[in-house]
Design a protein around this motif. Structure first.
Motif, short mmCIF file in Angstrom:
data_model
loop_
_atom_site.label_atom_id
_atom_site.label_comp_id
_atom_site.label_asym_id
_atom_site.label_seq_id
_atom_site.Cartn_x
_atom_site.Cartn_y
_atom_site.Cartn_z
N ILE A 127 0.90 -1.19 -0.12
CA ILE A 127 0.10 0.18 0.01
C ILE A 127 0.90 1.16 0.04
O ILE A 127 1.60 1.53 1.04
CB ILE A 127 -1.12 0.13 1.22
CG1 ILE A 127 -1.82 -1.37 1.40
CG2 ILE A 127 -1.88 1.08 1.09
CD1 ILE A 127 -2.53 -1.67 0.25
N THR A 128 1.07 1.95 -1.25
CA THR A 128 2.05 2.97 -1.43
C THR A 128 1.60 4.13 -0.90
O THR A 128 2.18 5.22 -0.48
CB THR A 128 2.39 3.07 -2.69
OG1 THR A 128 1.32 3.15 -3.56
CG2 THR A 128 3.00 1.88 -3.11
N GLU A 129 0.24 4.58 -0.92
CA GLU A 129 -0.31 5.95 -0.64
C GLU A 129 -1.79 5.93 -0.43
O GLU A 129 -2.44 5.21 -1.33
CB GLU A 129 0.41 6.90 -1.57
CG GLU A 129 -0.29 6.81 -3.04
CD GLU A 129 0.36 7.89 -3.82
OE1 GLU A 129 0.70 8.90 -3.46
OE2 GLU A 129 0.27 7.71 -5.16
N LYS A 130 -2.45 7.07 0.34
CA LYS A 130 -3.73 7.08 0.35
C LYS A 130 -4.24 8.20 -1.01
O LYS A 130 -3.52 9.13 -0.79
CB LYS A 130 -4.36 7.66 1.74
CG LYS A 130 -5.81 7.53 1.97
CD LYS A 130 -6.06 7.74 3.38
CE LYS A 130 -7.60 7.70 3.37
NZ LYS A 130 -8.24 7.51 4.74
N HIS A 174 -6.92 3.78 -1.72
CA HIS A 174 -5.58 3.80 -1.53
C HIS A 174 -4.72 3.14 -2.84
O HIS A 174 -5.38 2.58 -3.67
CB HIS A 174 -5.19 2.66 -0.55
CG HIS A 174 -5.14 3.13 0.78
ND1 HIS A 174 -6.68 3.11 1.48
CD2 HIS A 174 -4.60 3.70 1.84
CE1 HIS A 174 -6.72 3.50 2.60
NE2 HIS A 174 -5.47 3.87 2.82
N ASN A 175 -3.64 3.63 -3.13
CA ASN A 175 -2.80 3.16 -4.32
C ASN A 175 -2.06 2.00 -3.72
O ASN A 175 -1.56 2.00 -2.64
CB ASN A 175 -1.90 4.16 -4.78
CG ASN A 175 -2.65 5.22 -5.86
OD1 ASN A 175 -3.48 4.92 -6.22
ND2 ASN A 175 -2.03 6.38 -5.67
N PHE A 187 -1.45 -1.84 -10.33
CA PHE A 187 -1.05 -0.79 -9.56
C PHE A 187 -2.37 0.31 -9.45
O PHE A 187 -3.23 -0.09 -9.84
CB PHE A 187 0.17 0.03 -10.04
CG PHE A 187 0.15 0.36 -11.59
CD1 PHE A 187 -0.38 1.99 -12.00
CD2 PHE A 187 0.18 -0.39 -12.51
CE1 PHE A 187 -0.16 2.08 -13.31
CE2 PHE A 187 0.22 -0.04 -13.94
CZ PHE A 187 -0.18 0.98 -14.12
N GLY A 188 -1.98 1.50 -8.92
CA GLY A 188 -3.32 2.18 -8.96
C GLY A 188 -4.14 1.83 -7.79
O GLY A 188 -3.78 1.42 -6.76
N VAL A 200 -3.25 0.10 8.32
CA VAL A 200 -2.00 0.31 7.20
C VAL A 200 -1.56 1.53 7.25
O VAL A 200 -2.34 2.47 7.34
CB VAL A 200 -2.53 -0.08 5.73
CG1 VAL A 200 -1.61 0.37 4.56
CG2 VAL A 200 -2.91 -1.47 5.79
N LYS A 201 -0.32 1.55 7.29
CA LYS A 201 0.55 2.93 6.91
C LYS A 201 1.13 2.88 5.66
O LYS A 201 2.29 2.19 5.58
CB LYS A 201 1.55 3.16 8.25
CG LYS A 201 0.90 3.10 9.55
CD LYS A 201 2.03 3.29 10.48
CE LYS A 201 1.56 3.43 12.06
NZ LYS A 201 2.53 3.53 12.94
#
Length: 268
Positions: free
Chosen positions: A15-18, A24-25, A145-146, A181-182
């Motif tokens: 999980i790379t970013e919100k 989330h991406n 992704f995405g 998740v962070k």
């Protein structure tokens, strides 16, 4: 027309970013597996849906298969159909069972009514129904992704390997999974790492949901440990849980080890 919507596993899930839209991406490799539902669709005088097998929670009138039909019906004057879904893939188990069902509905309607829809058009329909639904249109290994609905080629062929999937009958909601998740950038290229031998994936190819879900649900950790103890080259939780899979170099029968759980095992 009878089809068999199959499940998928996540090999690596970061999980790379919100996102600004609340989603989330992520980055992951989605890989199809043989655990499947059965979906029958044929023309009828009246639109109807029924299910058997595992009980599907919620109102049947809002089932994703019906939503897929109505989505296509907006653009094409297709006849009413009877949809029968026999549910065998556990629900809320991180395997995309419901997503596969709606994607296969789109593909079946395309074939049944000779709509001549392109892959791109069918994927765009599927994206409107859920983040990982579009994957099941092509239904082949992909780097995702995405939101999980954008794809790129990945050179990964596990045919000849053997997989054991174990679901401990624990339902983990998407909200519960993401609450712990962070999002972080991994600093690794998952596609490159997956070119390494499978027994080198452990400790590198990770599912970010495991960090907080395994301590919360010791049964999931115990399944993962037991798969390794029985010779898995690699084991991981898939999706947002709670199913765990193990990849083996040779066929193995672990039914007796996980008799109290839902299990599927077979060739990849």
């Amino acid at each position: 027309m009878l089809t068999f919507p199959n499940a998928k596993i996540n090999i690596g899930l970061h999980i790379t970013e919100k996102r600004a839209d609340g989603f989330h991406n992520l980055e992951s490799c989605f890989y199809p597996v043989g655990w499947s539902d059965a979906l029958e669709i044929f023309p009828a005088e009246k639109l109807s849906f029924k299910s058997s097998g595992i009980e599907i929670p919620g109102n049947p009138e809002t089932n994703l298969c019906l939503k897929a039909y109505h989505l296509v019906k907006q653009d094409f004057d297709i006849a009413p159909v009877m949809i029968h879904l026999h549910k065998a893939v556990p629900i809320g188990a991180g395997m995309g069972g419901g997503s596969a069902d709606c994607a296969f509905t789109i593909k079946t309607l395309n074939e049944l009514f000779a709509l001549h829809l392109t892959t791109e058009v069918m994927e765009n329909y599927a994206r409107q129904l859920g983040s990982d639904c579009a994957f099941f249109i092509q239904n082949r290994p992909q780097y995702c992704f995405g939101k999980g609905d954008e794809f790129a080629e990945i050179s990964l062929d596990l045919s000849g390997k053997f997989i054991v999937l174990v679901n401990p009958n624990i339902h983990i909601s998407t909200a519960e999974a993401y609450s712990g998740v962070k999002p972080t950038k991994t600093g690794i290229d998952l596609r490159e790492v997956l070119q390494k031998p499978i027994n080198e994936w452990t400790g590198i190819v990770k599912n970010d949901f495991e960090n907080h879900l395994l301590p919360k649900y010791p049964a999931i950790q115990a399944i993962k440990d037991q798969l390794y103890q029985n010779g898995a080259a690699y084991a991981s939780m898939t999706g947002s849980g709670s199913t765990v899979f193990g990849i083996f170099d040779q066929a193995i029968d672990l039914k007796e080890h996980f008799a109290e759980y839902s299990l599927w095992q077979g060739k990849m």
